[in-house]
Write an enzyme that holds these catalytic residues in place. Structure first.
Site, PDB file in Angstrom:
ATOM      1  N   LEU A   1     -12.551  69.809  87.435  1.00  0.00           N
ATOM      2  CA  LEU A   1     -12.906  70.688  88.622  1.00  0.00           C
ATOM      3  C   LEU A   1     -11.623  70.593  89.307  1.00  0.00           C
ATOM      4  CD1 LEU A   1     -15.995  68.992  89.562  1.00  0.00           C
ATOM      5  CD2 LEU A   1     -15.630  71.605  89.022  1.00  0.00           C
TER       6      LEU A   1
ATOM      7  N   ASP B   1     -18.507  72.839  95.833  1.00  0.00           N
ATOM      8  CA  ASP B   1     -18.015  72.237  97.001  1.00  0.00           C
ATOM      9  C   ASP B   1     -17.416  70.750  96.717  1.00  0.00           C
ATOM     10  OD1 ASP B   1     -20.674  71.466  96.298  1.00  0.00           O
ATOM     11  OD2 ASP B   1     -21.428  71.323  98.137  1.00  0.00           O
TER      12      ASP B   1
ATOM     13  N   LEU C   1     -24.485  68.624  97.107  1.00  0.00           N
ATOM     14  CA  LEU C   1     -24.756  67.719  96.203  1.00  0.00           C
ATOM     15  C   LEU C   1     -23.739  67.629  95.196  1.00  0.00           C
ATOM     16  CD1 LEU C   1     -28.737  67.618  96.187  1.00  0.00           C
ATOM     17  CD2 LEU C   1     -27.087  65.886  97.295  1.00  0.00           C
TER      18      LEU C   1
ATOM     19  N   LYS D   1     -29.025  73.211  95.905  1.00  0.00           N
ATOM     20  CA  LYS D   1     -28.688  72.918  94.184  1.00  0.00           C
ATOM     21  C   LYS D   1     -30.178  73.008  93.486  1.00  0.00           C
ATOM     22  CE  LYS D   1     -26.324  69.610  91.367  1.00  0.00           C
ATOM     23  NZ  LYS D   1     -25.329  68.576  91.450  1.00  0.00           N
TER      24      LYS D   1
ATOM     25  N   ARG E   1       1.986  98.246  86.115  1.00  0.00           N
ATOM     26  CA  ARG E   1       2.933  97.839  85.093  1.00  0.00           C
ATOM     27  C   ARG E   1       1.732  97.168  83.851  1.00  0.00           C
ATOM     28  NH1 ARG E   1       8.246  94.782  86.511  1.00  0.00           N
ATOM     29  NH2 ARG E   1       6.922  93.421  87.452  1.00  0.00           N
TER      30      ARG E   1
ATOM     31  N   GLU F   1       3.443  71.239  91.476  1.00  0.00           N
ATOM     32  CA  GLU F   1       3.207  71.326  90.085  1.00  0.00           C
ATOM     33  C   GLU F   1       1.762  71.730  89.387  1.00  0.00           C
ATOM     34  OE1 GLU F   1       4.269  68.741  91.694  1.00  0.00           O
ATOM     35  OE2 GLU F   1       6.492  68.439  91.298  1.00  0.00           O
TER      36      GLU F   1
ATOM     37  N   HIS G   1      15.932  66.319  83.235  1.00  0.00           N
ATOM     38  CA  HIS G   1      16.261  64.975  83.545  1.00  0.00           C
ATOM     39  C   HIS G   1      15.299  63.744  82.739  1.00  0.00           C
ATOM     40  CE1 HIS G   1      17.538  67.406  86.902  1.00  0.00           C
ATOM     41  NE2 HIS G   1      18.293  66.232  87.562  1.00  0.00           N
TER      42      HIS G   1
ATOM     43  N   ASP H   1      19.634  57.499  89.835  1.00  0.00           N
ATOM     44  CA  ASP H   1      18.432  57.794  90.571  1.00  0.00           C
ATOM     45  C   ASP H   1      17.468  56.989  90.091  1.00  0.00           C
ATOM     46  OD1 ASP H   1      18.934  59.807  92.166  1.00  0.00           O
ATOM     47  OD2 ASP H   1      19.120  61.418  90.692  1.00  0.00           O
TER      48      ASP H   1
END
Lengths: 596, 596
Positions: free
Chosen positions: A125, A155, A187, A247, A294, A339, A388, A396
C-alpha cells in the site's frame, strides 16, 4: 462515432447492474480461491463500474496502444474487482476469472504485469499513487499524449508517507491528467481507520497540497459520474475524489462489518443472490484517446539514448546528473528529497517504454527499498545509481555511507549489481544498463579514483577483469570499486614480499563471473575478498555463493575483508585503514593466507 | 529561583550575541575540519540561540535526567550548530569543538548518541521529526512527564513522506509537548527548494493536518521568543514554527548564495570578523522540568516486561499483537499503515529507556529500512517482528512475502536475526530479545507449524538445535523456520533411502552457531542449507560466511537451496515445492550430495 456520445446513452440502471456484476464476480473469484479480499472489492464496485463504462478510455485488445488510459489499483488487494472489470470488458473469460489465486494463474492475489493490462505490480500500500504520478508525468512531459491516469486508493493507505510525496509532486506539476479515487470504506485490516468516513479530513489535507477535491457518496452512480466529469474538466490541478463507501457493500452479512477483511464471504451463494444473481458480462472496450504525442515508435532506440530519462533526488550536484539536466532538460526530472516518489515515477515511466535512470546517495535508496522490491515483483526495468558508497566517503560519517546497498540490491529478484572502479569503466557500465532488464544498481564511489582502464573498454555484465595474472599466483584478491585500487597496491607490496597475487576486478557483483573465480580457485587455492561494505550480503558473500552449488571439486580457502565496526568521521584513507580494507590490511591477510 | 524569571532578564542583545557566537563556532569547527555544513548551521543560529537561552530545559551535567527536554536536529548536517550549542552550554570545551569530524572524535559529521546529549542519530533527512513524535508520545503516554520535545528541521526534508506520517500522527495524538522548528532557508543542496520562502505553503499543508502553525522571521530573536512561548502555551495541538531564514546568514560571501552547501567558508577568518569576532561561551545549563511521572526508576526491569511497549502497523490481527493490546492498552501504540513513523517512534521510546517491539508483515518493513539502518548508526535497541515470511504465505503472492528480509536485517550493523520454527521457540526468542542490544529481528511464519519443542525450552541467541544427530551422518541439513519441518521430513525420507542426515535448526541466523556448523562439517563434510528466502543474503550466506575467515582446515561442500524464481499465487505447499525448498527437494539434493 464519438465514444462520449455513445456512453451518454448508458442508463443509471445499467451502471448499477454493472456494479453488482463486479461485486458478484469478486465474490465468485474469492469463493473459488477460498481466499482474497471480496469486501475491499465490493466497496469500490460502483466507482469502478462508472469508470469502466463512461470514463476509462482503453482498448483491451491492444494494451500497448499509446492513447490508452492507465488504471492503477493502489489498493492491490482489491484485485478481484480489477479482474471482474476485465471479465466485464471481455478481456478474460469466466474460467480464467475463477482461476484467481490458483497455481499458475496470472490472476495473482495482487495485480502484476503478468496480466497485460496491468502497468505495475501493486499490493504494497502507498505505491500505486506515486506510480500514477509517474504515469501522469510521462503523459504530460514525455509521451505528450492525452491519456488520463486513474488511481484507485484505499483510505488506509493515506497514512503512508509515500502518498504525501505524491500529492505534493502531482500538484506542483499541475497534473490535471491524473485522477485519484479514494475508496473511503472506513475499515482497515484490523479495524476502523483514523478518520473513518470523515472525507473532509482528507479533503483539507489533500486540498492544502493544491489538489482539487470532490467528496461524494461512493455508491451513487450519478454522483460518481459527475465527479469523474468534473475531474476531467479541471485544468491545472489533479483531482482526488473522496468517496464514502461501505466495505462489503451489498451483502448484509459483511457490509460495514469489522472482521470481514481479507476473507471470502461466509455464504457466497446467498451473497450472489442478495446482489441480484449472476449477470452476464459484455462491456465492450472503449477506444483509446487520440493525439499526436511523442509515441514510442517516434523514439526509436537507434537515436541513441533518446528514451533515457534521469531522475534526481535533490543531489544532482553530487551525483553529477546535472550534466544530463543541462543537455536534456526535457528528460530530467527533479523530485527533491522524496526517494519513494522518485522511484515510483521511474516505474511509471518504464511502463510506457522509457528508460529511466535514477540517482541519489546509495544510503538514501534504503528509503525506497520497498518500491525497488516491488519493481522486481512487477518485472519493471529501472536503473539506479547510488553514490557515496562505503566508508570511503570519509568525514560525513555513517549516516551518509551506503554500507548495506550491495546486500539490499543483490536480494532483489533478477537484479544486476555493478560496481565500477574508475571513470571509463563507470561510463561503459552506465551505458550497458540501458538494455538491462529488471532492477539494475550501479554502486558509485564519492572520491576521485585513479583511471586504470582504457576509454571505451569492454566490461560485459557478468564479466570481470583479471589484473596482474601469473601462472604462479599464490593468492587471489577479489575486489570491486574503490578496493580494486587498494588491491593493486597490496599486490605490489606482496610482490616485494615474495608473494605473487592475482587481482580480480569483480565490477559485476551480480551476475558474478563464476568461471574466472573458479579458475582462480584452481590456480591459487586462496581467495581474499575485500569490499567497502558490511560483511553481510556483499561481494564476499557473492564470491562464496559461487562455490555453493555442491558441484565444485576444488573449494578455495576464502577470507572476507569487509567493514565490521561502525565507523565515525575520519579521512577516506583513515576510514579504509580503520575498517581493515586498505592495501595494508589486504597485504597482511594475503601473507597469512599464502603461508597457511 | 524559578528558571523562567531568570531567563526573562536576558536581553535581546545577549540573545543576538549568543547567536553570533554559535555562528562563529560553526564556522570555526568546519574550518578546522575542512568539511561540513556551516551555512546550514548559520541559518538556524538565532532559532537555536533563543531556544537554548530561554526555552530549552536541560541539565547538560545530567543528560539522563528524566525531566530534561529533548532536542533533535532532524537536519543532522547542521551538527556544527548543535556542537556550538554544547560549547556555549559548557558541555564541551573549545578543543573538542575543533576536533569536529576528525578521526576518533565523538563530534561526528552528523550527530550520534556517542555524544551523551544526543538521543538518536540523524543525518538521513526526514528521520528526526518522526523520532520527535516518538519522544513526545513517550513523554505524554509512557513517562508521563512534562518534558518538551523540540525538533529542528530543514525545509528540504519536508519533501520526505516520513515527515507527513509524523505530522498526521502527532496531531491526532494532540501532542502539544512537541514543537517543530523549520529552518526555511530556501536552499537545498543543489539549489532552491520547491516552495522557497513561501512559509504559507507549508503552513497550509501542516495546518490542514491539525497543527498550530506560526510563521516568523527566523532571524528576529523577539519573534522567535514569542513563537516559542506561543508554542508552549498551545494546548491540544503540536506547533510548527516556520522560520524564514537566510542560509549562511551573517557572512556576505555565502549568505543566501547557491553553491555554498556543505563546504567550509572560503575565508573563515574574514567570516569570523564579520560575525563580530570570537565570543566567549558561558551559557549555563538550565534545570530540567520537574514532575511526577512514571520515571525509569519507577519501572524496574524486575517487574518483568513492564517497560515493554508494542507498536503496530495496522495489522495487529494478523501479527497477533492484539493480545498484548488487550492486556496492556497503555503500552500499545497503533500507527496505522505508517511503517516509518512506527519505527521512528520506537527509536524515541528506547531513547527514554523503554523496550519497544514493533510488528508488521516482514515485507513492509522494507518501507522502514532507512530508519532501521539509522537505528544501528544511533546504537538504538529496537525489536522488530516481521510476519508472513517467504513463499509459504501462499495465495497472496509476492508483494506480501518477505523474501529479502534476512538479507536486509543481517546487513544492519550489530543486528540479531532470529527465525523460530514453532510456537514454543517463538515465545522464548521473543522474550530473549528484550535484553538484546541493537536492532533485533524476529522472522515469523504465517501459517501454523507443528510444535516440535518443549515449552520453556532453552534457545540461546547464537545457538542452534541439532536434531537427529548420529555419528555416521552423511549429510547435514541446515534450516530455520518453516524449512526445519521440511528438513525433518526430508531426513526421514533419506533414512528410508539409506542416508543418514543431521538436521540443524539454525534459529539464530545472526549470530550463527559456528561451532555446531564446524562440527557438522567435520562429521559429514556436506551441508545443505534450505531457506524460504531469496538465495542472496540469507541463511545460506550466513552458513558460508562461517567458513570464510581463512582458518578452516576442513571446508564442507555446501549446497544452498533457496527461492530463485519469482513466485505467483499458490497454496503454501505448492509454493514450497515450486521454489525447490520442500522436503522432496531437500531429499533430492541430499541424495546427490551424499553420493558426490
Amino acid at each position: 462515432m464519438d465514444n462520449t456520445v455513445l456512453l451518454d446513452r448508458i442508463s443509471t440502471d445499467r451502471l448499477q447492474d454493472l456494479a453488482q456484476q463486479l461485486r458478484v464476480d469478486s465474490v465468485r473469484a474469492t469463493a473459488a480461491a477460498n481466499s482474497g479480499h471480496p469486501t475491499s472489492s465490493m466497496s469500490a464496485a460502483d466507482l469502478m463500474a462508472v469508470l469502466l463504462a463512461r470514463h476509462f478510455r482503453y482498448d483491451f485488445t491492444d494494451p500497448h496502444a499509446a492513447g490508452n488510459d492507465h488504471l492503477i489499483f493502489s489498493k492491490g488487494h482489491a484485485s478481484p474487482l480489477l479482474y471482474a472489470m476485465y471479465r466485464a470488458a471481455g478481456a478474460i473469460d469466466d474460467a480464467e476469472l475463477l482461476s484467481y489465486r490458483s497455481r499458475g494463474s496470472r490472476l495473482e492475489g495482487h495485480p502484476t504485469p503478468r496480466v497485460p493490462w496491468v502497468d505495475v505490480a501493486t499490493g504494497s500500500l502507498g505505491l500505486g499513487l506515486p506510480v500514477g504520478v509517474g504515469l501522469a508525468l510521462t503523459g504530460r512531459y514525455l509521451d505528450r499524449l492525452p491519456y488520463r491516469t486513474w488511481v484507485l486508493c484505499g483510505d488506509s493507505e493515506l497514512a503512508e508517507g509515500s502518498v504525501w510525496e505524491a500529492f505534493e509532486h502531482a500538484a506542483c506539476h499541475e497534473l490535471d491528467n491524473l485522477t485519484v479515487v479514494v475508496d473511503v470504506n472506513r475499515l482497515g485490516q484490523r479495524g476502523p481507520t483514523r478518520h473513518g468516513w470523515d472525507t473532509a479530513a482528507y479533503a483539507r489535507r489533500i486540498g492544502a497540497f493544491g489538489w482539487h477535491t470532490i467528496e461524494i457518496d461512493g455508491h451513487d452512480v450519478t454522483e460518481i459520474d459527475r465527479a469523474y466529469t468534473e475531474a476531467a474538466g479541471t485544468a491545472g490541478q489533479p483531482t482526488v475524489i473522496l468517496a464514502r463507501t461501505h466495505k462489503g457493500r451489498g451483502v448484509a452479512a459483511v457490509e460495514d462489518q469489522q472482521g470481514a477483511h481479507g476473507k471470502p464471504l461466509p455464504d457466497p451463494d446467498q451473497a450472489i443472490r442478495e446482489l441480484g444473481g449472476r449477470g452476464s458480462p459484455g462491456w465492450r472496450s472503449s477506444r483509446p484517446r487520440s493525439g499526436s504525442g511523442r509515441t514510442r515508435s517516434g523514439l526509436a532506440r537507434c537515436t541513441c539514448g533518446a528514451d533515457v530519462v534521469v531522475l534526481d533526488g535533490e543531489v544532482s550536484d553530487s551525483t553529477r546528473t546535472q550534466c544530463f539536466a543541462d543537455e536534456h532538460p526535457e528528460r530530467f526530472f527533479e523530485f527533491y528529497i522524496a526517494e519513494q516518489q522518485m522511484t515510483a515515477a521511474a516505474l511509471g515511466m518504464q511502463a510506457r517504454g522509457w528508460t529511466p535512470y535514477l540517482a541519489t546517495f546509495g544510503a538514501f535508496l534504503t528509503r525506497a527499498y520497498d518500491f525497488l522490491r516491488m519493481a522486481a515483483v512487477g518485472r519493471a526495468s529501472v536503473r539506479v545509481a547510488g553514490t557515496h558508497a562505503g566508508v570511503s566517503i570519509g568525514q560525513d560519517g555513517p549516516s551518509q555511507m551506503a554500507l548495506e546497498d550491495l546486500a539490499a540490491f543483490q536480494a532483489i529478484h533478477g537484479s544486476t549489481v555493478l560496481y565500477p572502479c574508475d571513470a571509463n569503466q563507470t561510463a561503459r557500465l552506465t551505458a550497458a544498463l540501458a538494455d538491462r532488464r529488471g532492477v539494475s544498481y550501479l554502486r558509485l564511489t564519492r572520491g576521485a579514483t585513479p583511471v586504470i582502464y582504457e576509454e571505451g573498454g569492454e566490461f560485459p555484465v557478468g564479466g570481470s577483469r583479471v589484473l596482474r595474472p601469473s601462472t604462479d599466483d599464490q593468492v587471489t584478491i577479489a575486489a570491486a570499486g574503490i578496493t580494486v585500487h587498494e588491491a593493486l597496491l597490496a599486490a605490489s607490496q606482496l610482490t616485494a614480499r615474495g608473494v605473487s597475487a592475482r587481482v580480480i576486478d569483480l565490477y559485476s557483483v551480480k551476475p558474478i563471473d563464476a568461471a574466472t573465480l573458479r579458475q582462480a580457485a584452481r590456480d591459487t587455492g586462496r581467495i581474499i575478498t575485500v569490499e567497502d561494505h558490511w560483511a553481510e550480503g556483499g561481494l564476499g558473500d557473492a564470491v562464496l555463493e559461487v562455490f555453493a552449488d555442491g558441484t565444485d571439486e576444488i573449494l578455495p580457502i576464502v577470507r572476507t575483508l569487509a567493514v565490521r565496526e561502525m565507523p565515525g568521521s575520519a579521512s577516506p584513507e583513515d576510514q579504509l585503514a580503520d575498517a581493515g580494507i586498505d592495501a595494508r590490511a589486504i597485504t597482511s591477510a594475503a601473507l597469512t593466507l599464502a603461508r597457511a
